[in-house]
Design an enzyme around this catalytic site. Sequence first.
Site, PDB file in Angstrom:
ATOM      1  N   GLU A  53       0.876  -1.404   0.073  1.00 28.91           N
ATOM      2  CA  GLU A  53      -0.273   0.031   0.109  1.00 28.91           C
ATOM      3  C   GLU A  53       0.877   1.153   0.088  1.00 28.91           C
ATOM      4  OE1 GLU A  53      -1.599   0.728   3.881  1.00 28.91           O
ATOM      5  OE2 GLU A  53      -3.519   1.733   3.092  1.00 28.91           O
ATOM      6  N   ASN A 118      -7.276   6.199  -1.781  1.00 24.90           N
ATOM      7  CA  ASN A 118      -5.935   4.955  -1.501  1.00 24.90           C
ATOM      8  C   ASN A 118      -6.180   3.984  -2.350  1.00 24.90           C
ATOM      9  OD1 ASN A 118      -3.995   3.270  -0.360  1.00 24.90           O
ATOM     10  ND2 ASN A 118      -4.606   3.707   1.705  1.00 24.90           N
ATOM     11  N   LYS A 134      -9.373   1.553  -1.744  1.00 22.01           N
ATOM     12  CA  LYS A 134      -9.617   1.031  -0.337  1.00 22.01           C
ATOM     13  C   LYS A 134     -10.904   1.609   0.140  1.00 22.01           C
ATOM     14  CE  LYS A 134      -7.082   1.120   3.952  1.00 22.01           C
ATOM     15  NZ  LYS A 134      -5.781   1.525   4.489  1.00 22.01           N
ATOM     16  N   GLU A 155      -6.270   8.703   7.444  1.00 16.63           N
ATOM     17  CA  GLU A 155      -6.831   8.303   6.332  1.00 16.63           C
ATOM     18  C   GLU A 155      -8.416   9.013   5.766  1.00 16.63           C
ATOM     19  OE1 GLU A 155      -6.054   4.577   4.348  1.00 16.63           O
ATOM     20  OE2 GLU A 155      -5.187   3.990   6.203  1.00 16.63           O
ATOM     21  N   CYS A 188      -4.594  -2.828   2.898  1.00 20.02           N
ATOM     22  CA  CYS A 188      -4.320  -3.081   4.262  1.00 20.02           C
ATOM     23  C   CYS A 188      -5.535  -3.387   4.994  1.00 20.02           C
ATOM     24  CB  CYS A 188      -3.689  -1.540   4.538  1.00 20.02           C
ATOM     25  SG  CYS A 188      -2.918  -1.694   6.148  1.00 20.02           S
ATOM     26  N   ASN A 213       0.395  -1.007   5.084  1.00 14.20           N
ATOM     27  CA  ASN A 213       1.341  -0.186   6.206  1.00 14.20           C
ATOM     28  C   ASN A 213       0.665  -0.526   7.426  1.00 14.20           C
ATOM     29  OD1 ASN A 213       3.270   2.007   4.719  1.00 14.20           O
ATOM     30  ND2 ASN A 213       1.517   1.499   3.512  1.00 14.20           N
TER      31      ASN A 213
HETATM   32  N1  CDV Z   1      -2.730   1.471   6.424  1.00 13.41           N
HETATM   33  C1  CDV Z   1      -3.779   0.791   7.435  1.00 13.41           C
HETATM   34  O1  CDV Z   1      -4.929   0.734   7.010  1.00 13.41           O
HETATM   35  N2  CDV Z   1      -3.508   0.384   8.477  1.00 13.41           N
HETATM   36  C2  CDV Z   1      -4.318  -0.208   9.567  1.00 13.41           C
HETATM   37  C3  CDV Z   1      -3.911   0.206  10.974  1.00 13.41           C
HETATM   38  C4  CDV Z   1      -3.959   1.553  10.944  1.00 13.41           C
HETATM   39  C5  CDV Z   1      -5.155  -0.323  11.722  1.00 13.41           C
HETATM   40  C6  CDV Z   1      -4.530  -1.608   9.334  1.00 13.41           C
HETATM   41  O2  CDV Z   1      -5.546  -2.495   9.444  1.00 13.41           O
HETATM   42  O3  CDV Z   1      -3.348  -2.323   9.413  1.00 13.41           O
END
Ligand code: CDV
Length: 340
Positions: A53, A118, A134, A155, A188, A213
């Site tokens: 990501e 994203n 996303k 975000e 993510c 991330n």
């Molecule tokens: N980049 C993300 O979506 N990170 C989230 C954290 C912040 C909870 C994740 O689900 O890994």
Amino acid sequence: MPRHLRVAAAQVGRIDRFSDQSNTAPRSEVLSRLIALLEAADKQSVKLVVFPEITFTTFFPRYLINDEAELDSFFEVEDAETGIASSPNVKPFFDRASQLGIDVVVGYAEKSPEGNYNTASYVSNGQALTKYRKVHLPGTFEPFNDHPDTTNQLEKRYFKPGNLGFQAFRVPNLRHGTKSPIVGMLICNDRRWAEGWRCYGLQGVEIMCIGYNTVAWAPELWGADPNMDRDVARQDALFHHKLVCQANAYTNATFCITAARCGWDDGKFELITGSMIIDPEGHIVAENKTDGDELIVADIDLDACQQGKTRTFAFEKHRRPEHYGVIVERAGVVEPPEVL
Ligand code: CDV
């Protein structure tokens, strides 16, 4: 006939906020690292590489950024014809992938006339085949606080929720015999939500591609004790990452490739590793050995998805959608009435 494919996760280590590694254009230092990963993939005859990501810059939603020019510098603008593949900041990366004949899934911050997203694109031969935006944006709109050491998760401030749904797609370039692979993308936090996985499962997904991330230490985000042990927190974050990916790969009978942006950005914000390739029975078949740039490679047989898809998770035989209405009717919890 087996449908063999050699695939990889490209794990990407530390990228800082203020440096040529990140928010200046062209993003030369980061691009040269990513191209080195592509060349390593080429040496091993890999056909598909999944990158993280927001691959090209540091994970900027951890910072409250009020300077519009700085914020803008983290975003890519797509080309009307080829999508991200000809975006000026990052074109050399896609040109090299195309020269090597490697398909890539890459995450980035997308600035579009519709808004900022994203996003992850699937790029094959210098052309974005499709993209995913996303859906599940974690964190808050307002920062937890403006202390420079706090890991914010902004975000909801910087992106709109994805508006393209969960569209699985075929990749003719990776066809083996008569059937092209069916691919899905999540980004993510999406991986923690069974709903998205199931949408892809219901389209017969065979390779789920996930970049992420994930903070190793964020007590404000988790609502946890700020004095908690950092090693315990990191292990827990890694455990939950593996738990959701392995479980959902199994229950949707799909391979899954996860690629981490990891390491200590700016020397103080730690992101977990955990890049891996998972088979449709939920087993990890390859995983990272380092906490920096690394290529994780596996040979997969897409027909191995058939065991789950035709037996335990033969959806058409066993699912009971007439009882699942509550999942689409409401977002939050409605508890049953208290018994007095
Ligand atoms: N980049 C993300 O979506 N990170 C989230 C954290 C912040 C909870 C994740 O689900 O890994």
